[in-house]
Design a protein around this motif. Structure first.
Motif, PDB file in Angstrom:
ATOM      1  N   ARG A 224       2.055  14.039  -5.604  1.00  0.00           N
ATOM      2  CA  ARG A 224       2.100  13.065  -4.517  1.00  0.00           C
ATOM      3  C   ARG A 224       1.289  11.876  -4.980  1.00  0.00           C
TER       4      ARG A 224
ATOM      5  N   ARG B 278      -0.225   7.956  -4.590  1.00  0.00           N
ATOM      6  CA  ARG B 278      -0.626   6.866  -3.695  1.00  0.00           C
ATOM      7  C   ARG B 278      -1.076   5.723  -4.588  1.00  0.00           C
TER       8      ARG B 278
ATOM      9  N   LYS C 101      -4.301   4.089  -8.666  1.00  0.00           N
ATOM     10  CA  LYS C 101      -3.280   5.065  -8.257  1.00  0.00           C
ATOM     11  C   LYS C 101      -3.909   6.456  -8.282  1.00  0.00           C
TER      12      LYS C 101
ATOM     13  N   THR D 132      -2.826   1.603  -4.488  1.00  0.00           N
ATOM     14  CA  THR D 132      -3.412   0.526  -3.675  1.00  0.00           C
ATOM     15  C   THR D 132      -3.713  -0.664  -4.580  1.00  0.00           C
TER      16      THR D 132
ATOM     17  N   VAL E 106       1.537   4.905   0.315  1.00  0.00           N
ATOM     18  CA  VAL E 106       0.720   6.021   0.805  1.00  0.00           C
ATOM     19  C   VAL E 106       1.275   7.385   0.436  1.00  0.00           C
ATOM     20  N   HIS E 107       2.572   7.472   0.193  1.00  0.00           N
ATOM     21  CA  HIS E 107       3.114   8.802  -0.077  1.00  0.00           C
ATOM     22  C   HIS E 107       4.407   8.657  -0.864  1.00  0.00           C
TER      23      HIS E 107
ATOM     24  N   GLN F 160       0.885  -1.172   0.000  1.00  0.00           N
ATOM     25  CA  GLN F 160       0.000   0.000   0.000  1.00  0.00           C
ATOM     26  C   GLN F 160       0.919   1.217   0.000  1.00  0.00           C
TER      27      GLN F 160
END
Ligand SMILES: Nc1ncnc2c1ncn2[C@@H]1O[C@H](COP(=O)(O)OP(=O)(O)OP(=O)(O)O)[C@@H](O)[C@H]1O
Ligand SMILES: [Mg+2]
Length: 353
Positions: free
Chosen positions: A98, A100, A116, A102, A81-82, A79
């Motif tokens: 930025r 992310r 994304k 999943t 996240v940043h 995952q």
């Protein structure tokens, strides 16, 4: 029914301010919303047409290897996240995103794709750089005059033994003021160093009890008189003496600032088989419950705007925690409003101590 629901979902995705992209299990782009298209098409139209993830760069501008991209990582089950990405082509201005990502799983749990999201943080990123540049320049510009003021005040005081007390007090105040600015400037430079990763430590065996005594001796006389240190055997750790002095000073400064004049401050050093504890206990204002989770954040000041507000910029604890972490230790506190606070620094003894 099903198609109406689908249309709604597309409209919702297109209305988002974040770019949303969906990739299949092979990493091929299968869907993208309007914001995603707008963000990416300026720089990566060819990749988009070929349905490949665009090649991004990290914060330093180095291309992110394909197997480290957020999509590849999410396809491996992570995952993400940043992750900051720079899109830096010749076709448009540089964009900072930025990202992310999943994994999307089927009912059996197998990864069948990735979603994304991309947030355009170009403006925030530029502002952050500007802030850092300003702090760096201002800090360096302040260092020289402050050193001069301190050195001259000390030299004058030392070379004129017959000075009247009032004049000597004035010079002492100048030295203390210069010291305060010097510590502030150093904290700001530490912040910048931390932004880039780690602080530079130079570790060797050091005596924590001696460091504590040194720090207390450098406090103004009235403050030092409030500090109670029970006798303790020598306590040695493997660490950076200058940095551990900084941690001790930050905790003592706070205990002094956030408690009433003349209340005692107890400092204890204790050692067990694995670690050393430095505890600083005051009987002061305490930390309000709602502020406790933020206390180590940079620039956070729990008492600003209250009658207990004093000088400070809210970086002492942030830097202290980083120093302690880099020594492999931890820092925590307990506090009761209007009763007081105890900070506890745990440092590992380690094999080298
Ligand atoms: N012993 C304490 N008792 C009560 N509040 C405290 C204590 N120590 C820290 N705090 C709270 O935590 C905040 C953050 O502390 P920190 O040392 O990081 O910043 P500061 O003292 O305000 O500024 P500086 O950067 O000069 O240290 C303080 O402003 C204060 O509100
Ligand atoms: Mg402080």
């Amino acid at each position: 029914m099903h198609s109406a629901w689908y249309m709604d979902l597309t409209a919702v995705l297109d209305g988002l301010l974040d770019g949303v992209m969906v990739f299949d299990a092979q990493g091929k782009l299968t869907a993208i919303n309007k914001t995603g298209l707008r963000i990416l098409s300026a720089q990566c139209l060819e990749e988009l047409l070929e349905r490949k993830p665009p090649v991004a760069r990290d914060e330093e501008g180095t291309p992110i290897p394909p197997d480290c991209s957020p999509v590849a990582r999410a396809l491996r089950g992570e995952q993400v996240v940043h992750q900051l990405e720079l899109l830096d082509g010749q076709k448009g201005p540089r964009v900072v995103l930025r990202a992310r990502a999943t994994p999307i799983r089927d009912q059996a749990g197998a990864i069948i794709g990735v979603v994304k999201t991309l947030t355009d943080v170009t403006y925030e990123h530029a502002l952050e750089r500007l802030k850092e540049d300003f702090i760096r320049v201002a800090a360096h510009e302040l260092k020289t005059p402050v050193t001069l003021i301190r050195a001259n005040a000390e030299a004058t005081s030392n070379s004129l033994p017959d000075l009247p007390t009032s004049a000597r007090q004035l010079l002492d105040a100048l030295v203390r003021g210069a010291d305060r600015i010097d510590r502030l400037v150093s904290s700001l430079l530490d912040l910048l160093e931390l932004q880039g990763g780690l602080l530079s430590l130079s570790c060797r065996r050091v005596r924590l009890d001696q460091i504590l005594a040194e720090v207390v001796s450098q406090l103004p006389r009235a403050a030092a008189a409030r500090i109670r240190i029970p006798e303790s055997p020598p306590v040695e750790v493997f660490g950076d003496a200058r940095r551990l002095r900084q941690v001790t000073r930050a905790l003592l400064d706070n205990a002094i600032k956030f408690s009433a004049l003349r209340t005692p401050i107890e400092v204890t050093l204790a050692r067990d088989e694995r670690s050393v504890h430095l505890k600083v206990r005051d009987h002061g204002f305490g930390i309000p419950a709602r502020a406790r989770e933020h206390i180590f954040e940079k620039f956070f000041r729990a008492h600003s705007g209250t009658p207990q507000d004093t000088c400070g910029i809210g970086v002492g604890l942030f830097v202290a925690r980083e120093i302690v972490r880099q020594h492999g230790g931890s820092i925590g506190f307990e506090s009761v409003e209007r009763e007081g606070t105890v900070f506890d620094v745990e440092l590992p003894l380690g094999k080298r101590a």
